[in-house]
Scaffold this motif. Sequence first.
Motif, short mmCIF file in Angstrom:
data_model
loop_
_atom_site.label_atom_id
_atom_site.label_comp_id
_atom_site.label_asym_id
_atom_site.label_seq_id
_atom_site.Cartn_x
_atom_site.Cartn_y
_atom_site.Cartn_z
N MET B 1 14.62 -1.13 -41.78
CA MET B 1 13.50 -0.18 -41.79
C MET B 1 13.75 0.95 -42.78
O MET B 1 12.86 1.33 -43.52
N GLY B 2 15.00 1.43 -42.85
CA GLY B 2 15.33 2.52 -43.77
C GLY B 2 15.05 2.12 -45.22
O GLY B 2 14.41 2.85 -45.96
N ARG B 3 15.51 0.91 -45.58
CA ARG B 3 15.30 0.45 -46.95
C ARG B 3 13.83 0.24 -47.23
O ARG B 3 13.34 0.52 -48.32
N TYR B 4 13.15 -0.26 -46.21
CA TYR B 4 11.71 -0.47 -46.37
C TYR B 4 11.02 0.86 -46.66
O TYR B 4 10.16 0.95 -47.54
N ALA B 348 4.76 -1.51 -36.93
CA ALA B 348 6.04 -2.16 -36.63
C ALA B 348 6.56 -1.70 -35.29
O ALA B 348 7.20 -2.44 -34.56
N TYR B 349 6.27 -0.46 -34.95
CA TYR B 349 6.73 0.07 -33.68
C TYR B 349 5.94 -0.55 -32.52
O TYR B 349 6.49 -0.88 -31.47
N LEU B 350 4.64 -0.74 -32.72
CA LEU B 350 3.78 -1.26 -31.65
C LEU B 350 3.93 -2.76 -31.47
O LEU B 350 3.78 -3.28 -30.38
N ASP B 351 4.18 -3.48 -32.55
CA ASP B 351 4.29 -4.93 -32.46
C ASP B 351 5.67 -5.35 -32.97
O ASP B 351 5.90 -5.44 -34.16
N PRO B 352 6.59 -5.64 -32.04
CA PRO B 352 7.97 -5.93 -32.46
C PRO B 352 8.08 -7.19 -33.31
O PRO B 352 9.12 -7.41 -33.91
N ARG B 353 7.03 -8.01 -33.33
CA ARG B 353 7.12 -9.20 -34.17
C ARG B 353 7.05 -8.85 -35.65
O ARG B 353 7.47 -9.62 -36.50
N ILE B 354 6.49 -7.67 -35.95
CA ILE B 354 6.42 -7.22 -37.34
C ILE B 354 7.78 -6.65 -37.73
O ILE B 354 8.29 -5.75 -37.07
N ARG B 355 8.37 -7.18 -38.77
CA ARG B 355 9.65 -6.67 -39.24
C ARG B 355 9.55 -6.39 -40.73
O ARG B 355 9.13 -7.23 -41.51
N TYR B 356 9.93 -5.19 -41.10
CA TYR B 356 9.96 -4.86 -42.52
C TYR B 356 11.41 -4.82 -42.97
O TYR B 356 12.23 -4.17 -42.34
N ASP B 357 11.71 -5.53 -44.02
CA ASP B 357 13.05 -5.34 -44.58
C ASP B 357 13.08 -5.76 -46.03
O ASP B 357 12.06 -5.97 -46.64
#
Lengths: 344, 357
Positions: B1-4, B348-357
């Motif tokens: 998430m930080g890098r995103y 991303a917080y509301l839907d854990p299936r969403i992942r940013y990286d």
Amino acid sequence: MTTETKSRDTVAGKPIDPDAPLLDVDNLSVEFRTDKGVVNAVNGLSYELEAGETLAILGESGSGKSVNAQAVMGIVDSPPGFITSGSVRLKGVDLFDLKEKERRQVRGSRMSLIFQDALTALNPVYTVGWQISEMLRVRGVSKTDAKEKAIELLEQVGIPSAGDRYDNYPHEFSGGMRQRAMIAMSLALDPDVVIADEPTTALDVTVQAQVMELLAELQKEYKMGMILITHDLGVVADVADRVVVMYAGKEVEQAEIFSLYKKPFHPYTEGLMHSIPRADQKGIRLEPIVGQPPDLAAIPPGCSFNPRCPYAQDVCLEEVPAFREVAPGRFSACHFAEELVNRA
Amino acid sequence: MGRYLIRRVLQFIPVFFGATFIVFMMVFLLPGDPIRALAGERPMAPAVQAQLRDEYDLDDPALIRYGKWLGVLPDDDPNPRVLTEEQRAAGVEPPTGTFNGLLQGNFGENFRGDPVSDILGRTIPRTATLAVYAFTFEAILGVIAGVFAGLRKDSFVDNLVRVSTIMVISIPIFVIGFGVQILIIAFIQSDAPGWLRSLTDGWLNISWRDPDAPIFSLASIKAFFIPAIVLGSLSLAYIARLTRTSLIENLRADFVRTATAKGLTRSRTVVRHLLRNSLIPVVTFLGIDLGNLMGGAIVTETIFNVTGLGWEVLNGIRGQEGTVVLGIITFLIFIFLVANLVVDILYAYLDPRIRYD
Ligand SMILES: Nc1ncnc2c1ncn2[C@@H]1O[C@H](COP(=O)(O)OP(=O)(O)OP(=O)(O)O)[C@@H](O)[C@H]1O
Ligand code: SF4
Ligand SMILES: [Mg+2]
């Protein structure tokens, strides 16, 4: 364990009948009133389940197996679904007589349901552990106790490093693990009856056997009555004691599993057996049952199987065959069941 | 998430420069002469005109002007901003040829010599207040209407919500605004009973006056009441429909059935399982809409004379005040970018299936 102490002598506060079967479904009918007409999903279905017994309910897709499970659990979507006749008794207590609040005490705690596809059955936005412990928390168990119990359950269904897995989301589990978690959830409150609705259909063949084995083990350990819904008798053959065969929302045959395997006493069951591969009859050509499963909005008069039945006679088009004992311990709903029996 | 996050913030840079460049070109290549617009009907001496043209660099090529405005090219005008307090007090001459643009925090001046940053400082709080009220109104009412309609599909409430929202969506916002004004006038002129008049006293204003009161104080709410409703009405309709559709979709979802089968109460099933999942698209819409409301207030502010950003932009366009228009739009671009980023993080917080990286 729970603050809402579960008495084995009552169901939702009502006294049980000690002589009654664990679960008694009698003449159950469910219809869906849709824009396209009335769909008769379940039509006068009756069966019994004893404590410690595993009953398989077998039928093609659309024969009303899942709707039957939903009606027993009391979770039919209504509207459009309506229960139009029959009763469901748990230890003699008629569940349809209960108020919604009493019914809720039964759901999850006295009987639970394992869904076909754990991926859609688990809520994607909560962790697996949270969803299991929720069952306990809403019944007054403290947060830490609920978590401890949930981890214990996850261990019991064979999830490695359950403590860490507790905080995983469903999509972070493999298919087999998800179904195991679903099973853990269904056992959380030590129910009397567990209904597993095609619990392995969404899984790989190798995982199927493991999950089925796990269910069998747990059933013995928890001494519960289990209903295994399936469209493939082969999957449940090692696990089930008795089989109810469903066609068009009705039972057409009922027997102890090995005698049914040896010789079906209903043409539909016979057709089903010829349509699935069997380990003991290698080399025999598979023949699918001819014709389409019935349109539940327009079930044919007489025997509902008549358009597809190779033995059909004129009487089959007019008279509904009675479900009767045609040989000791063997029940069939066919006008010509005796002929099938005697052919043996 | 930080890098995103870092990547996303870095993406701001080209988007921000691209967008401001396009807007800069559009504003300054507009036909018409800003100096003549400034002069209006009065005659202006050619020498004054030339001086102004020089001061505002009106005859430079567009790219040079953009560079100066941004602050990546040196400006030949004196720049008092680089002087310290003491230097200013001592009357030191401001230097010329400094970099003095947006990157140095200078939004420029209008033709009257007022810094655009002052105009922003004056108008942003008004528009932000209006937007926050509209947002609160549309979010609360929209979700409530959508939930009631969705839970009782095809009921009277559902039909009411469906018909009224489609009406709001199909009527242009200025028609709604003027319509509301006409209704208020009709109400004031009618012989409505006294208690009704005293009840609505101070709420129904067809023209805005600065309440000079902090946000969420009663005076402030009263002053912004009607404009906020008009501004929020369109999004309210969308939110109600979105909530309804999303709810109906999830109502038959297996996990809702599981929740019921677990023996949860109806209210817990609805709130913790059905709503929690159904509101994900609604929350993302709301996030984007906060930016939309700030920028979309032009029409509403003009109708109700709210002297906020939108009102100032319109005046700026009429008066060919390029720097003012540009300053406000730059601010809005920034708000949009931030709103979009916040929405992505929220999602991303509301839907854990969403992942940013
Ligand atoms: N909510 C509903 N609304 C309308 N019809 C429904 C609904 N749920 C089930 N039905 C209908 O009831 C019939 C029986 O469905 P059911 O899900 O019980 O079949 P099934 O035996 O479980 O089949 P499968 O093996 O595919 O799971 C189907 O024709 C289906 O269309
Ligand atoms: S009753 Fe007739 S149609 Fe039905 S299964 Fe028996 S033989 Fe076939
Ligand atoms: Mg099914």
